[in-house]
Design a protein around this motif. Structure first.
Motif, PDB file in Angstrom:
ATOM      1  N   HIS A   1      15.303  10.359  -0.367  1.00  0.00           N
ATOM      2  CA  HIS A   1      14.777  11.688  -1.297  1.00  0.00           C
ATOM      3  C   HIS A   1      14.303  11.012  -2.478  1.00  0.00           C
ATOM      4  O   HIS A   1      13.267  11.068  -2.909  1.00  0.00           O
ATOM      5  N   THR A   2      15.191   9.970  -3.546  1.00  0.00           N
ATOM      6  CA  THR A   2      14.344   9.416  -4.273  1.00  0.00           C
ATOM      7  C   THR A   2      13.500   8.427  -3.828  1.00  0.00           C
ATOM      8  O   THR A   2      13.422   8.036  -5.173  1.00  0.00           O
ATOM      9  N   VAL A   3      13.562   7.964  -3.423  1.00  0.00           N
ATOM     10  CA  VAL A   3      12.228   6.832  -2.904  1.00  0.00           C
ATOM     11  C   VAL A   3      10.727   7.392  -2.461  1.00  0.00           C
ATOM     12  O   VAL A   3       9.835   7.397  -3.084  1.00  0.00           O
ATOM     13  N   VAL A   4      11.427   8.741  -1.433  1.00  0.00           N
ATOM     14  CA  VAL A   4       9.865   9.598  -1.808  1.00  0.00           C
ATOM     15  C   VAL A   4       9.564  10.182  -3.200  1.00  0.00           C
ATOM     16  O   VAL A   4       8.533  10.557  -3.610  1.00  0.00           O
ATOM     17  N   LEU A   5      10.362  10.872  -4.485  1.00  0.00           N
ATOM     18  CA  LEU A   5      10.192  11.084  -5.886  1.00  0.00           C
ATOM     19  C   LEU A   5       9.170  10.173  -5.840  1.00  0.00           C
ATOM     20  O   LEU A   5       8.441  10.499  -6.567  1.00  0.00           O
ATOM     21  N   THR A   6       9.886   9.047  -5.562  1.00  0.00           N
ATOM     22  CA  THR A   6       8.896   7.987  -6.910  1.00  0.00           C
ATOM     23  C   THR A   6       7.649   8.250  -6.485  1.00  0.00           C
ATOM     24  O   THR A   6       6.946   7.136  -7.040  1.00  0.00           O
ATOM     25  N   GLY A   7       7.193   8.178  -5.481  1.00  0.00           N
ATOM     26  CA  GLY A   7       5.765   8.509  -5.191  1.00  0.00           C
ATOM     27  C   GLY A   7       5.135   9.914  -5.913  1.00  0.00           C
ATOM     28  O   GLY A   7       3.605   9.307  -5.963  1.00  0.00           O
ATOM     29  N   ALA A   8       5.541  10.493  -6.770  1.00  0.00           N
ATOM     30  CA  ALA A   8       5.480  11.378  -7.732  1.00  0.00           C
ATOM     31  C   ALA A   8       4.564  10.673  -9.151  1.00  0.00           C
ATOM     32  O   ALA A   8       3.936  10.596  -9.412  1.00  0.00           O
TER      33      ALA A   8
ATOM     34  N   PRO B   1      21.107   5.877   1.766  1.00  0.00           N
ATOM     35  CA  PRO B   1      19.797   5.102   0.960  1.00  0.00           C
ATOM     36  C   PRO B   1      19.433   4.538   2.426  1.00  0.00           C
ATOM     37  O   PRO B   1      19.732   4.053   3.229  1.00  0.00           O
ATOM     38  N   PHE B   2      18.472   3.361   1.305  1.00  0.00           N
ATOM     39  CA  PHE B   2      17.369   3.133   2.273  1.00  0.00           C
ATOM     40  C   PHE B   2      17.450   1.688   2.341  1.00  0.00           C
ATOM     41  O   PHE B   2      16.615   1.629   4.031  1.00  0.00           O
TER      42      PHE B   2
ATOM     43  N   ALA C   1      18.879   3.643  -3.343  1.00  0.00           N
ATOM     44  CA  ALA C   1      17.967   4.271  -3.361  1.00  0.00           C
ATOM     45  C   ALA C   1      18.163   5.182  -2.154  1.00  0.00           C
ATOM     46  O   ALA C   1      17.531   5.010  -1.000  1.00  0.00           O
ATOM     47  N   THR C   2      18.816   6.408  -2.156  1.00  0.00           N
ATOM     48  CA  THR C   2      17.993   7.480  -1.228  1.00  0.00           C
ATOM     49  C   THR C   2      17.535   7.815  -0.505  1.00  0.00           C
ATOM     50  O   THR C   2      15.369   7.224  -1.610  1.00  0.00           O
TER      51      THR C   2
END
Length: 280
Positions: free
Chosen positions: A116-123, A158-159, A113-114
């Motif tokens: 940005h995607t990792v941060v999005l999952t926090g929502a 990618p993370f 996961a990128t």
């Protein structure tokens, strides 16, 4: 232990200039049922809005257990724990966890996961992204948080190929997606090299200055990892509170020596701490 919906009763309003209690432990004890081992014993402690605490102690002192209690991830054996105005045992902890920021190396993150995607999952508080849940404003907020943590260039990386320090900042940005009033950091500096450690310290210091109402609790083993914004410290030894309070009172050589069981000298320069073992 049964769970109910959070109370809808209005919470007490602090007097002007008075900080709100974010988390409070009173007479807390934790015992491992399988062995009878005492993990925490008679712990009294509170965190107020805008305070930044360090939790220090040897391995097995109970630091992570306290973090799990205030993170609503476990219940005490005895005593009471209140977080964000709700007492554990009389609140749906799933809803409470959703508004507490937690950063831990044990968190499961898809390596491909990128940032940005990792941060999005926090929502959504999920491991995998739920793309239909993220509108344009949510996606933009994730970019803003990456920028706030000084890692906007990691948005498409990618993370799994990020360095340890970069991963830590991405995970902090992820935890901030829920706009928490309490941020818990479980050994965020673990295995970081010197430049990465300093970058993370700087990021946390800026975060504290930019968010005056945010309370943070950081578990660490080393005084050198404390940012200048850390104003309070809780010292634990074998599950009991050794010292607590403002850093100038808690982080003395005498108290650190009592906490770790060996002579320790403590010094401070321009807001940063240094501890080393003295001669016996």
């Amino acid at each position: 232990m049964s769970s109910t919906q959070p109370s809808t009763q209005p919470q007490p309003v602090p007097a002007p200039g008075e900080a709100r209690v974010i988390a409070a432990l009173e007479g807390v004890g934790v015992q491992r049922y399988t062995t009878g081992q005492i993990i925490l014993d008679a712990v009294d402690w509170s965190v107020r809005s805008g305070e930044h605490w360090a939790l220090l102690g040897a391995n097995g002192a109970g630091k992570t257990t306290i973090l799990r209690l205030v993170g609503a991830l476990m219940f005490p054996t005895v005593g009471s724990v209140e977080v964000l105005g709700h007492r554990l045992g009389s609140v749906d902890v799933r809803e409470l966890r959703a508004v507490i920021g937690l950063v831990s190396g044990a968190q499961k993150v898809p390596q491909d996961a990128t940032g940005h995607t990792v941060v999005l999952t926090g929502a959504t508080g999920t491991v995998q992204p739920l793309w239909r849940k993220y509108d344009e404003a949510t996606r933009e907020r994730a970019h803003e948080l990456l920028a706030e943590l000084d890692c906007k260039e990691l948005a498409e990386r990618p993370f799994g190929v990020c360095s340890g320090g970069q991963r830590a900042r991405i995970l902090i940005a992820r935890a901030l997606m829920a706009d928490p009033r309490l941020l818990l950091l479980d050994e965020p500096f673990n295995a970081l090299d010197l430049p990465s450690r300093e970058d993370l310290i700087d990021a946390l210091h800026r975060l504290a200055l930019a968010r005056p109402e945010l309370a943070t609790v950081t578990v660490t083993h080393h005084l050198e990892e404390l940012s200048p914004s850390i104003g309070h410290a809780l010292l634990l030894r074998e599950g009991r509170v050794q010292a607590r309070g403002p850093v100038d009172e808690a982080l003395t050589g005498e108290r650190m020596t009592a906490c770790f069981g060996r002579p320790i000298e403590v010094s401070r320069h321009e807001g940063r701490w240094l501890a080393r073992s003295g001669k016996r």
